[in-house]
Design a protein around this motif. Structure first.
Motif, PDB file in Angstrom:
ATOM      1  N   LYS A  80       0.369   4.849  -1.914  1.00 20.60           N
ATOM      2  CA  LYS A  80       0.196   6.110  -1.192  1.00 20.60           C
ATOM      3  C   LYS A  80       1.201   7.162  -1.651  1.00 20.60           C
ATOM      4  O   LYS A  80       0.863   8.326  -1.813  1.00 20.60           O
ATOM      5  CB  LYS A  80       0.334   5.870   0.308  1.00 20.60           C
ATOM      6  CG  LYS A  80      -0.021   7.097   1.100  1.00 20.60           C
ATOM      7  CD  LYS A  80      -0.355   6.797   2.528  1.00 20.60           C
ATOM      8  CE  LYS A  80      -0.830   8.071   3.213  1.00 20.60           C
ATOM      9  NZ  LYS A  80      -1.193   7.856   4.591  1.00 20.60           N
ATOM     10  N   GLU A  81       2.452   6.747  -1.869  1.00 20.25           N
ATOM     11  CA  GLU A  81       3.432   7.760  -2.248  1.00 20.25           C
ATOM     12  C   GLU A  81       3.115   8.373  -3.604  1.00 20.25           C
ATOM     13  O   GLU A  81       3.318   9.558  -3.817  1.00 20.25           O
ATOM     14  CB  GLU A  81       4.877   7.226  -2.168  1.00 20.25           C
ATOM     15  CG  GLU A  81       5.173   6.012  -3.010  1.00 20.25           C
ATOM     16  CD  GLU A  81       6.536   5.399  -2.678  1.00 20.25           C
ATOM     17  OE1 GLU A  81       7.268   5.937  -1.829  1.00 20.25           O
ATOM     18  OE2 GLU A  81       6.870   4.373  -3.297  1.00 20.25           O
TER      19      GLU A  81
ATOM     20  N   LYS B 104       0.828  -1.206   0.000  1.00 24.46           N
ATOM     21  CA  LYS B 104       0.000   0.000   0.000  1.00 24.46           C
ATOM     22  C   LYS B 104       0.865   1.259   0.000  1.00 24.46           C
ATOM     23  O   LYS B 104       0.487   2.303  -0.525  1.00 24.46           O
ATOM     24  CB  LYS B 104      -0.893  -0.020   1.242  1.00 24.46           C
ATOM     25  CG  LYS B 104      -1.904   1.098   1.282  1.00 24.46           C
ATOM     26  CD  LYS B 104      -2.682   1.032   2.583  1.00 24.46           C
ATOM     27  CE  LYS B 104      -3.454   2.303   2.854  1.00 24.46           C
ATOM     28  NZ  LYS B 104      -3.940   2.353   4.234  1.00 24.46           N
ATOM     29  N   THR B 105       2.058   1.155   0.590  1.00 20.34           N
ATOM     30  CA  THR B 105       2.965   2.305   0.632  1.00 20.34           C
ATOM     31  C   THR B 105       3.263   2.829  -0.772  1.00 20.34           C
ATOM     32  O   THR B 105       3.347   4.019  -0.994  1.00 20.34           O
ATOM     33  CB  THR B 105       4.277   1.914   1.316  1.00 20.34           C
ATOM     34  OG1 THR B 105       4.650   0.628   0.865  1.00 20.34           O
ATOM     35  CG2 THR B 105       4.135   1.906   2.800  1.00 20.34           C
ATOM     36  N   ARG B 106       3.416   1.903  -1.719  1.00 16.92           N
ATOM     37  CA  ARG B 106       3.728   2.314  -3.092  1.00 16.92           C
ATOM     38  C   ARG B 106       2.574   3.118  -3.692  1.00 16.92           C
ATOM     39  O   ARG B 106       2.784   4.038  -4.469  1.00 16.92           O
ATOM     40  CB  ARG B 106       3.992   1.089  -3.969  1.00 16.92           C
ATOM     41  CG  ARG B 106       5.203   0.308  -3.587  1.00 16.92           C
ATOM     42  CD  ARG B 106       6.272   0.424  -4.664  1.00 16.92           C
ATOM     43  NE  ARG B 106       7.437  -0.343  -4.257  1.00 16.92           N
ATOM     44  CZ  ARG B 106       8.591   0.208  -3.905  1.00 16.92           C
ATOM     45  NH1 ARG B 106       8.751   1.512  -3.950  1.00 16.92           N
ATOM     46  NH2 ARG B 106       9.589  -0.539  -3.532  1.00 16.92           N
TER      47      ARG B 106
END
Lengths: 471, 156
Positions: free
Chosen positions: B60-61, B56-58
């Protein structure tokens, strides 16, 4: 070998090497923020711009490979102006809180500001501000100081191998965050404080403990597992303040795990036994060293068979001394996690090992038998040697007929022991460990022995030679 | 996890062969998800991450990097005024104030009935026809107060 010329100095290079590394070999350290030898190259901070003769534009030294005959200038007016400009931009939002910042004294931004920056700031506007955020048990984040080098993001990706830190938003609003403010998952979080060039990510353990310019350093080996990571011990006035990884390409590269990094607090634990202690009567009695030697000799004299259980963080030098002092005795090794070093294996993708002792291989090579074959009832006297972080099995001394403890013991571990002779922990002594690869690694003593503790060799030689005083 | 509608999945299946891996499809996926749901909520990010099998980090950024992805719900009509130098010199400031007065909201807000959102964007790449306002996906070039009034009237 092909050459490049950096500021008039000829340097050899291997094909593929970048200018920044080659120049560093010629003691010409080009300023950098986003570049770290152990991380991938992004060339985004623009701090390492250099001029190459024959090329119109300045290039980033971190991402430009060397070619034979290349002439690199790092001190031309164009380069100086560009670097000063980058520096000024980075300082636009950076708070002037060096007096209360833990990084002060080892801060790239501070150093480069002295060397390459302007004396003054032209920035009169509001600086963006954030509140400090906890990032799990290891790291505290101060976003105000961040210069967006993204080393931490790449560190989490490439070293921790969990993509958990991101740059949220963009431009002036860029913030380094974990997703949903979750605590960091990686077992290598402490390394974020090492790679962070400014005081944005600091370890909670070291935060506000000591100004770095008061710290002295000693080259040591981590005694947390069989990997034997090379570390630097920072200490002052006999107290250890922090452990940091020391580069060794063959063992730990640039890294170390959190378990090792924070694994030094036992050295200064208030419950550590710091003076020779007689436990033969119901009350604990502290002895001086000559009384202690006499007591130990008494115990040794009456024993016809002696068994030694040695925790596998004894150094090779201590092993030799033990073998010499107890020529007739039987020797057993003890480690946490494994019984024999052949059972040892990696427990993660990077450094950590199953064998939680630093020298099991060294002890085995010296002929020590595994702990599984040790039975304290077989011996008139058992000597328990605990020379570092490895804790001997709780209460094992109760099974022995008579027992002496040598080394590092805590007050809550004394059940069953008849006599305790306090010796040094890993960071109080010099010695040699054999790591899981079979590599012999020497280390230096960082701090003086705590309390009345003495090196094990001194204790042993005093036992065999009554005339000689210990210490 | 709420799954995406048929339009999203057919679009993703259609473009998949143009991309080297699933992560590379992140931008089109964000566009398609926004087209379906109107904005990119936290759970939408998770859904995209699950769909593309990436952290999910990918998502979000990337989603927070681009202003065209709305991280808050926006109105039915999103008035995106360019306020960069060319538009600003040609009177975008006046247009924005007029729109704010007309809708009774401030920059970045949405009307209570959910009809209009006023937002400021960076250069829309149409400086030759400044000032420009992008309403949802349509460009309104050489914009002025009269045209704005007309457009707003039509939309109500």
């Amino acid at each position: 070998m092909p050459n490049i010329v950096v500021d008039g100095v000829q340097v050899e290079f291997k094909p593929g090497e970048k200018i920044i590394d080659v120049a560093a070999r010629a003691k010409n350290v080009i300023p950098r923020y986003c570049y770290h030898e152990g991380l991938s190259i992004v060339a985004q901070c623009r701090m390492c711009l250099v001029e190459i003769e024959g090329q119109k534009k300045l290039v980033t030294a971190c991402s430009t490979p060397c070619t034979d005959g290349m002439k690199v200038n790092t001190t031309t007016d164009r380069v100086k102006k560009s670097v000063a400009g980058v520096q000024e931009f980075l300082l636009a939002n950076h708070p002037l809180d060096c007096p209360i910042c833990d990084q002060a004294g080892e801060c790239s931004l501070q150093e480069n500001s002295y060397k390459h920056g302007n004396e003054d700031t032209r920035f009169d506007f509001f600086r963006r501000t954030y509140i400090d955020v906890d990032m799990g048990p290891s790291i505290k984040k101060n976003m105000n100081r961040c210069i967006h080098c993204t080393r931490c993001i790449r560190y989490c990706d490439e070293v921790g191998q969990i993509h958990e830190m991101i740059a949220e938003q963009r431009g002036n609003n860029t913030a380094i965050v974990t997703i949903d403010d979750k605590p960091l998952q990686t077992a290598y979080a402490g390394g974020l404080a090492d790679v962070c060039p400014v005081g944005s990510l600091t370890t909670k353990d070291f935060r506000f403990k000591k100004r770095v310019w008061y710290l002295k350093t000693a080259a040591s080996i981590c005694d947390g597992c069989s990997q034997g990571c090379n570390i630097t011990v920072s200490h002052d006035a006999g107290l250890i303040y922090r452990l940091e990884p020391r580069e060794n390409q063959e063992v730990n590269k640039w890294w170390m795990c959190d378990e090792g990094r924070y694994g030094f607090h036992h050295v200064h634990s208030p419950s550590r036994v710091m003076s020779p202690t007689d436990l033969r009567t119901s009350e604990m009695k502290s002895l001086n060293w000559s009384e202690a030697s006499n007591a130990a000799r008494e115990l040794l004299k009456s024993a016809r068979s002696i068994g030694l259980l040695v925790a596998a963080d004894a150094t090779l030098e201590e092993v030799v001394a033990l073998k010499k002092s107890f020529p007739q005795a039987e020797f057993f090794s003890f480690s946490i996690g494994v019984d024999k070093s052949e059972d040892d294996k990696a427990t993660d993708h990077l450094l950590r090992r199953k064998d939680k002792s630093p020298n099991l291989r060294g002890l085995e090579e010296a002929g020590f038998k595994p702990f599984s074959s040790f039975d304290p009832k077989n011996f008139d006297l058992c000597v328990f040697v605990s020379a570092g972080k490895v804790r001997l099995p709780y209460g094992i001394a109760k099974l022995a007929k008579k027992s002496i403890g040598m080394g590092l013991f805590f007050k809550e571990e004394l059940t069953g022991l008849n006599l305790v002779l306090p010796a040094c922990s890993t960071y109080e002594k010099a010695g040699t460990f054999v790591n899981q690869q079979g590599k012999k690694q020497c280390f230096a003593a960082a701090v003086q022995p705590v309390g009345m503790s003495r090196p094990l060799e001194n204790i042993l030689s005093a036992l065999s030679d009554g005339a000689r005083k210990v210490g | 996890m709420a799954s995406f509608g048929k339009e999203f999945t057919t679009e993703m299946e259609r473009i998949e062969r143009f991309y080297p891996n699933k992560q590379a499809m992140l931008l089109p996926a964000l566009h398609a998800a926004q087209a379906e749901r109107g904005w990119i909520s936290d759970s939408t990010m998770q859904d995209i991450a699950d769909y593309l099998s990436i952290p999910k980090t990918r998502v979000k950024e990337v989603a927070t990097f681009y202003h065209m992805f709305h991280l808050k719900p926006v109105g039915k009509y999103n008035l995106q005024f360019c306020n960069n130098i060319a538009c600003w010199l040609r009177g975008s400031e006046e247009l924005i104030h007029h729109a704010e007065k007309k809708c009774g909201i401030q920059m970045g807000e949405t009307t209570p009935d959910g009809n209009f959102t006023i937002s400021e964007v960076e250069c829309l790449g149409s400086c030759g026809t400044a000032p420009v306002c992008q309403i949802n996906d349509d460009y309104h070039e050489n914009f002025d107060v009269q045209a704005l009034d007309k457009v707003l009237g039509e939309m109500k």
